[in-house]
Design a protein around this motif. Structure first.
Motif, short mmCIF file in Angstrom:
data_model
loop_
_atom_site.label_atom_id
_atom_site.label_comp_id
_atom_site.label_asym_id
_atom_site.label_seq_id
_atom_site.Cartn_x
_atom_site.Cartn_y
_atom_site.Cartn_z
N ALA A 18 0.78 -1.34 -0.03
CA ALA A 18 -0.13 -0.09 -0.01
C ALA A 18 0.94 1.27 -0.05
N GLY A 19 0.49 2.38 -0.75
CA GLY A 19 1.09 3.44 -0.69
C GLY A 19 0.87 4.29 0.40
N CYS A 20 0.19 3.85 1.27
CA CYS A 20 -0.22 4.92 2.44
C CYS A 20 1.11 4.78 3.48
N PRO A 21 1.22 5.80 4.17
CA PRO A 21 2.15 5.75 5.21
C PRO A 21 1.67 4.93 6.51
N LEU A 22 2.41 4.50 7.52
CA LEU A 22 2.19 3.88 8.49
C LEU A 22 1.44 4.85 9.42
N PRO A 23 0.45 4.62 10.31
CA PRO A 23 -0.10 5.15 11.27
C PRO A 23 0.90 6.09 12.25
N ALA A 24 2.21 5.45 12.40
CA ALA A 24 3.18 6.14 13.21
C ALA A 24 4.01 7.28 12.37
N GLU A 25 3.93 7.24 10.98
CA GLU A 25 4.77 8.21 10.18
C GLU A 25 3.67 9.41 10.09
N VAL A 26 2.55 9.65 10.25
CA VAL A 26 1.56 10.59 10.09
C VAL A 26 2.13 12.00 10.72
N LYS A 27 2.81 12.85 10.13
CA LYS A 27 3.42 13.97 10.65
C LYS A 27 3.46 15.06 9.72
N ASN A 32 5.76 17.60 13.25
CA ASN A 32 4.96 17.24 14.58
C ASN A 32 3.85 16.28 14.08
N LYS A 33 3.44 15.39 15.18
CA LYS A 33 2.39 14.48 15.24
C LYS A 33 1.20 14.94 14.68
N LEU A 34 0.62 14.38 13.72
CA LEU A 34 -0.81 14.68 13.27
C LEU A 34 -1.96 13.80 13.81
N VAL A 74 -12.54 12.88 -0.17
CA VAL A 74 -11.65 12.20 0.32
C VAL A 74 -11.86 10.66 -0.08
N SER A 75 -10.78 9.92 -0.44
CA SER A 75 -10.81 8.40 -1.00
C SER A 75 -10.05 7.64 -0.30
N SER A 76 -8.74 8.20 0.62
CA SER A 76 -8.09 7.63 1.39
C SER A 76 -7.79 8.31 2.65
N LEU A 77 -7.31 7.56 3.73
CA LEU A 77 -7.03 8.12 4.89
C LEU A 77 -6.20 7.60 5.82
N VAL A 78 -5.32 7.99 6.64
CA VAL A 78 -4.56 7.46 7.63
C VAL A 78 -4.70 8.13 8.92
N VAL A 79 -5.14 7.26 9.93
CA VAL A 79 -5.27 7.76 11.21
C VAL A 79 -3.78 7.46 12.04
N ALA A 80 -3.47 8.38 12.82
CA ALA A 80 -2.32 8.17 13.75
C ALA A 80 -2.49 7.16 14.65
N THR A 81 -1.43 6.79 15.23
CA THR A 81 -1.25 5.96 16.41
C THR A 81 -1.84 6.67 17.62
N ARG A 82 -2.81 5.90 18.46
CA ARG A 82 -3.60 6.38 19.37
C ARG A 82 -4.46 7.43 19.23
N CYS A 83 -5.03 7.59 17.94
CA CYS A 83 -5.87 8.66 17.54
C CYS A 83 -7.15 8.08 17.00
#
Length: 131
Positions: A18-27, A32-34, A74-83
């Protein structure tokens, strides 16, 4: 062992492509953490998902009216760790609602919304919180 080979390994291969980032990489650009990142484009190919324009969602952000260029796009999304991201299908925070826990969602067309719909191009409002 057969269960691992037949079911789990193919699923891990798909997720790794998958081309999506990992949840821990959402910055953001400053590191800064998103809370989440919402993408305007998706694809039938997982490696091409999470592409195009994106909207960064900060922790605690409560948006009853999403930016016009992202409304119902919105067609794809990534939710950060612990969010957790809560979305609504209509403005202001009305219609069908869905909570997305931490993780990557490369194809919202695969996430059911009611009996016959899906969440692809259906987000009009959101609230995001992190622990």
């Amino acid at each position: 062992m057969k269960l691992l080979t037949v079911y789990i390994l193919p699923m891990l291969v798909v997720l790794s492509m998958a081309g999506c980032p990992l949840p821990a990489e959402v910055k953001d650009d400053e590191g800064n953490k998103l809370c989440a990142r919402l993408y305007a484009d998706s694809s039938v190919y997982y490696e091409d998902c999470c592409a195009g324009d994106y909207l960064d969602v900060k922790p605690g952000e409560d948006v009853p009216y999403i930016a016009l260029r992202f409304n119902n796009r919105v067609s794809s999304l990534v939710v950060a760790t612990r969010c957790e991201l809560t979305v609504w299908s209509k403005k202001p925070k009305d219609g069908v609602t869905k909570k997305f826990s931490s993780g990557s969602y490369p194809r919202l067309a695969e996430v059911k919304k009611g009996l016959f719909g899906n969440w692809d191009d259906s987000i009009s409002s959101y609230y995001c919180k992190c622990n």
